[in-house]
Scaffold this active site. Structure first.
Site, PDB file in Angstrom:
ATOM      1  N   GLU A  36       0.827  -1.205   0.000  1.00  0.00           N
ATOM      2  CA  GLU A  36       0.000   0.000   0.000  1.00  0.00           C
ATOM      3  C   GLU A  36       0.863   1.257   0.000  1.00  0.00           C
ATOM      4  O   GLU A  36       0.503   2.273  -0.571  1.00  0.00           O
ATOM      5  CB  GLU A  36      -0.883   0.017   1.262  1.00  0.00           C
ATOM      6  CG  GLU A  36      -1.763  -1.210   1.422  1.00  0.00           C
ATOM      7  CD  GLU A  36      -2.272  -1.353   2.846  1.00  0.00           C
ATOM      8  OE1 GLU A  36      -1.573  -0.888   3.772  1.00  0.00           O
ATOM      9  OE2 GLU A  36      -3.341  -1.945   3.041  1.00  0.00           O
ATOM     10  N   ASP A 223      -5.450  -1.012  14.016  1.00  0.00           N
ATOM     11  CA  ASP A 223      -6.646  -0.685  14.797  1.00  0.00           C
ATOM     12  C   ASP A 223      -7.332  -1.964  15.255  1.00  0.00           C
ATOM     13  O   ASP A 223      -7.215  -3.004  14.607  1.00  0.00           O
ATOM     14  CB  ASP A 223      -7.620   0.161  13.975  1.00  0.00           C
ATOM     15  CG  ASP A 223      -7.996  -0.493  12.656  1.00  0.00           C
ATOM     16  OD1 ASP A 223      -9.077  -1.099  12.579  1.00  0.00           O
ATOM     17  OD2 ASP A 223      -7.204  -0.408  11.688  1.00  0.00           O
TER      18      ASP A 223
END
Length: 265
Positions: A36, A223
């Protein structure tokens, strides 16, 4: 054992098995990272490909070079031409993976990136996982057989020696095209027995399986999806530190791969 006289299908199978064995026993030469972001470029001292191997007009970016006897390629989707945001999601991931495999002929694909983790499954912020299996959680097709196709569960390439050497966590990865998690997605993720969720892994796995290139998935947790903080807020809060952890682990993975064959991983 030699095949029965005249049994051509058996001969073909034996030849195919011999070819696979030959490939597995050949030292890994070329690695393709589908990523990414690009923190690893500096680590491996790679050069940007200014004469792109990809079709004209696509935003995909490739960096390449040699590191510890390996040809290392890092390819990312780049920026969306219209909006200027990172090209995240399964469409970009599948296109980039397909084009990269066709152009670069890698021995191994490494999909390295961030992921949400589930505290109930033992994930914590900053943990780095090697995925044992990948599947989709947002391709709901409630028709017999199509439902299995939609989930698209696939095993990742097994790396037992790598896992033991680096002492990494292992968990199943579930992929979807949304950062948040709807109740229907949550039910599918639970059905997938996933510890982590991302937005490209299963798409990379699909293409790798089609083109018969082994793939491993290295995912760092930004997260806690089942925690009490909003996902976008927690993701941004931890992104820099977690990317550094991912950078370190990905480097250790490549260091371990150097000089080895696929069967030694």
């Amino acid at each position: 054992m030699a095949p029965p006289h005249g049994d051509k299908s058996a001969e073909v199978k034996e030849e195919a098995a011999a070819a696979v064995s030959s490939v597995d026993n050949r030292p890994i030469s070329t690695i393709l990272f589908i990523v990414e972001a690009l923190p690893l470029v500096k680590k491996f001292q790679l050069t940007e490909d200014l004469n792109s191997v990809f079709p004209k007009g696509v935003p995909w970016v490739r960096f390449y070079g040699n590191y510890k006897g390996l040809t290392v390629n890092i390819v990312c989707p780049g920026k969306d031409p219209a909006l200027g945001v990172d090209g995240v999601g399964t469409v970009s991931a599948s296109l980039v993976t397909y084009a990269s495999v066709q152009a670069l002929k890698p021995d191994l694909i490494i999909n390295a990136g961030t992921a949400g983790g589930f505290g109930a499954k033992g994930a914590s912020i900053g943990d780095v996982f090697i995925s044992s299996e990948v599947a989709f959680h947002d391709r709901r097709i409630p028709i017999p057989v199509f439902d299995i196709y939609g989930v698209g569960s696939r095993k990742a390439f097994a790396t037992p020696n790598l896992l033991k050497e680096l002492n990494l966590k292992v968990g199943k990865l579930s992929t979807g095209d949304s950062l948040d998690m709807s109740p229907m997605d949550e039910a599918s993720i639970i059905a997938n027995d996933a510890t982590i969720k991302d937005m490209e892994g299963a798409a990379v796995a699909y293409v790798a399986d089609l083109l018969k290139v082994p793939a491993i998935f290295v995912k760092a947790v930004t997260d806690i999806v089942d925690g009490d903080k909003p996902t976008p807020e927690e993701f941004l809060e931890n992104l820099v530190a977690v990317t550094a952890a991912l950078d370190q682990t990905a480097t250790q993975v490549v260091d371990y791969i150097s000089g080895k064959c696929l069967v030694e991983l």
